[in-house]
Enzyme design. Structure first.
Site, short mmCIF file in Angstrom:
data_model
loop_
_atom_site.label_atom_id
_atom_site.label_comp_id
_atom_site.label_asym_id
_atom_site.label_seq_id
_atom_site.Cartn_x
_atom_site.Cartn_y
_atom_site.Cartn_z
N ILE A 70 22.18 26.21 -12.04
CA ILE A 70 23.06 26.70 -11.03
C ILE A 70 22.78 26.20 -9.64
O ILE A 70 23.87 25.90 -8.89
CB ILE A 70 23.11 28.34 -10.95
CG1 ILE A 70 23.22 28.95 -12.47
CG2 ILE A 70 24.09 29.02 -10.22
CD1 ILE A 70 24.52 28.51 -13.18
N GLY A 71 21.48 26.07 -9.37
CA GLY A 71 21.25 25.61 -8.12
C GLY A 71 21.24 26.72 -7.09
O GLY A 71 21.44 26.32 -5.79
N LEU A 72 21.08 27.79 -7.23
CA LEU A 72 20.77 28.93 -6.40
C LEU A 72 22.07 29.16 -5.39
O LEU A 72 21.99 29.66 -4.45
CB LEU A 72 19.67 28.61 -5.56
CG LEU A 72 18.38 28.93 -6.12
CD1 LEU A 72 17.01 28.42 -5.33
CD2 LEU A 72 18.14 30.42 -6.99
N ASN A 126 11.07 33.89 -4.37
CA ASN A 126 11.14 32.80 -5.36
C ASN A 126 10.76 31.48 -4.81
O ASN A 126 11.25 30.86 -4.34
CB ASN A 126 12.76 32.55 -5.62
CG ASN A 126 13.18 31.67 -6.76
OD1 ASN A 126 12.51 31.19 -7.32
ND2 ASN A 126 14.54 31.60 -7.19
N CYS A 129 11.98 28.17 -8.73
CA CYS A 129 13.51 27.95 -9.04
C CYS A 129 13.19 26.27 -9.65
O CYS A 129 12.81 25.37 -8.78
CB CYS A 129 14.54 27.89 -8.31
SG CYS A 129 15.94 27.38 -9.07
N ILE A 190 7.82 35.42 -16.26
CA ILE A 190 7.85 33.88 -15.47
C ILE A 190 9.28 33.74 -15.17
O ILE A 190 10.26 34.25 -15.51
CB ILE A 190 7.36 33.12 -16.58
CG1 ILE A 190 8.52 33.09 -17.85
CG2 ILE A 190 6.03 33.18 -16.90
CD1 ILE A 190 7.85 32.11 -18.87
N GLY A 242 11.25 37.12 -19.67
CA GLY A 242 11.30 35.83 -20.27
C GLY A 242 11.67 36.23 -21.82
O GLY A 242 11.01 36.47 -22.59
N GLY A 264 16.99 39.69 -18.38
CA GLY A 264 17.54 38.36 -17.85
C GLY A 264 18.87 38.21 -18.76
O GLY A 264 19.75 38.63 -18.66
#
Lengths: 302, 263
Positions: A70-72, A126, A129, A190, A242, A264
């Site tokens: 997604i790239g944050l 974070n 990523c 993680i 995870g 998640g």
């Protein structure tokens, strides 16, 4: 039966939290579950300014898991505080603000801005990523840099500071120690594991970013191992995550040394997954006649 | 209204050509969906495949004595792991479903004429439009005759269908867009008026349409890999003149002129 846990000063009514990037800004899930039931909501990773993220070609399903790049993408800290926090304050749960920056200065500024906001109870930093470029990745993979950036952010906030570790390292124990030396009150273990997939017909990568982060049950045994190793290396509480899909999966993380667990990818499969995991944890506690969930933490027998 | 629900399979009929007609009845009351909206369906209890699959619905049959919460009709092509599992699920089994999701096709104004275009499996998204817009010209392109699903399961009259096939085995031999372009310009020369085109097909078809001078408002239903279906994973991004949009939440139906086709 006591389900409450303390994560580096953050009191949670129960050990189930949602993982950053898988639960939007929390409010989107109010129609699917009672947000008051879960221990905490960790919101989508925030930066000082809104971020556009990566071009399309952002997710790809793999066996028992998924890759994302997604790239944050996020609305930025100001919009979060103005548009999302007032809504989140209506719920009786804790809000963990996940944040990132491109430089140490940005981490510091972001930590300060979020700490000043009414309704943020803890910060999750974070540094891990996998969808950001080379220089940035060093914060999560070079222990000396990890300690440096955490130390800087530590000075900018009085809130409990949770550092989310990258699994894309040789020694998770070294990374855990570095974060704690920098002043982390707790660790999230993680983040996703770097992976990739290729379309064999076009010979092109499935993700525009070429590599992405692997999540879901496919990574669970790796995550359990890393929680186990991190818990041996440091004394601060760990939020284990995870690939948790069920209450049984969550218990596995707790036995490995996690004081809380984050749900998640399961949120994508079932938006109500977090409360179902919580119910199933309660069943386990009752069935095993456990008075306090904290007594299970690190309870693996080996 | 609850958008996360379970639904019982009441019909699951395979066809010879890989398609199957799936009918489910929700266990709770659901919102009446708009044509072009979609549902995320979990294909079983297994974690492989892990994610739900997005499907446009063909028809929502309103609540009746037999199905007090109504029922949803899907036309699905068994193309991958998830759809092949779904195809074999027995009547009586229950599925996890999220929906209706996204934005469907906009309403057609009284002074507008609708043309519907389907390419291959894209028929599943636009077939329902024929119910609410009877006698609408319906352009349907397939590679070959055998790939046409059996319409007997659906409330579909077949009036005014223009079928085309790449190999000439049925209808007009050639591209569905070629025939569409011809009919649109004939219409313009004849009675004239505003045209709306609602289409579902492969991206190649949309790119070709974007390059045509159709003199019409064209809306298309996009498909991308997607994880959550509700706008939170941000995985199904598409580039538009208004910035990145999410296919699951802002779409799947978009105005064709808003989409930026790269390369």
């Amino acid at each position: 039966m006591n389900l409450s846990v303390n994560i580096g000063g953050l009191e949670l009514k129960n050990p189930v939290v949602t993982a950053s990037g898988t639960f939007g800004y929390g409010v989107e899930y109010a129609e699917f579950l009672d947000l008051n039931l879960i221990g905490a909501i960790t919101v989508k990773g925030l930066s000082l300014r809104p971020a556009k993220g990566n071009p399309p070609g952002r997710v790809w399903e793999t066996p028992c898991g998924m890759l994302n790049a997604i790239g944050l993408q996020n609305i930025g800290i100001d919009a979060f505080i103005k548009d999302k926090l007032p809504e989140l304050r209506k719920y009786d749960t804790k809000i963990i603000a996940n944040f990132f920056g491109d430089t140490i200065e940005e981490y510091v500024e972001a930590a300060a801005a979020l700490s000043a906001a009414d309704g943020v109870h803890a910060l999750e930093m974070n540094i891990s990523c996998p969808n950001k470029q080379a220089g940035w990745i060093a914060f999560g993979t070079d222990p000396a840099l990890t300690e440096k950036v955490v130390t800087a952010a530590r000075r900018a906030t009085k809130l409990p500071l949770i550092v989310k570790l990258s699994p894309n390292v040789t020694s998770i124990a070294d990374m855990a120690r570095a974060a704690v030396n920098g002043g982390a009150d707790a660790l999230s273990v993680i983040n996703t594991i770097t992976g990739m997939a290729i379309d064999i017909e076009t010979r092109r990568p499935r993700l525009s970013n070429i590599v992405g982060g692997l999540s879901g049950p496919a990574i669970r045994p790796i995550a359990v191992r890393m929680v186990f190793q991190a818990a041996k290396a440091v004394t601060v509480p760990i939020i284990g995550m995870g690939g948790i899909m069920t209450g049984g999966d969550a218990i596995e993380f707790i036995l490995a040394g996690a004081s809380a667990v984050a749900i998640g990818t399961a949120n994508f499969v079932n938006p109500a997954a977090s409360v179902e995991v919580l119910d199933s944890i309660k069943d386990y506690i009752v069935r095993n006649r456990i008075d306090d969930i904290n007594t299970l933490v690190g309870g693996i027998i080996c | 209204m609850n958008r996360l629900f379970t639904a019982e399979i009441v019909r699951n009929d395979p066809m010879d050509n890989g398609y199957f007609a799936l009918q489910v009845t929700p266990d709770v009351e659901i919102s009446e969906p708009d044509i072009g909206q979609f549902f995320m369906i979990k294909t079983g209890e297994s974690i492989d495949p892990l994610l739900l699959r997005p499907f446009s619905f063909v028809d929502f049959i309103p609540p009746n004595d037999k199905y007090p919460n109504g029922s949803l009709m899907f036309l699905i092509g068994a193309v991958g792991k998830g759809t092949n599992i779904l195809k074999h699920l027995a009547v009586g089994m229950r599925l996890s479903v999220i929906g209706p999701l996204g934005q469907g096709f906009p309403p057609v104004a009284s002074d507008e004429i609708l043309f519907i275009v389907a390419g291959g499996i894209g028929i599943a998204s636009v077939l329902g439009l024929t119910n609410v817009n009877p006698n609408t010209p319906f352009f349907y392109g397939v590679r070959t005759k055998e790939l046409i699903p059996d319409m007997v399961w659906f409330n579909y009259t077949g009036i005014n269908t223009f079928t085309t096939s790449d190999d000439g085995s049925i209808g007009f031999a050639g591209s569905v867009l070629e025939l569409l372009e011809k009919q649109v310009s004939e219409f313009k020369r004849g009675c004239g008026g505003k045209i709306k085109i609602y289409a579902c097909g492969p991206n190649g078809m949309y790119r070709a349409m974007a390059g045509m001078n159709l003199d019409a408002d064209v809306y298309v239903s996009l498909e991308t890999p997607m994880a959550c279906g509700i706008g939170t994973c941000l995985g199904c991004a598409v580039d538009t003149v208004n910035g990145l949009k999410m296919v699951c939440k802002d779409g799947p139906v978009f105005n064709l002129k808003d989409i930026i086709w790269d390369g």
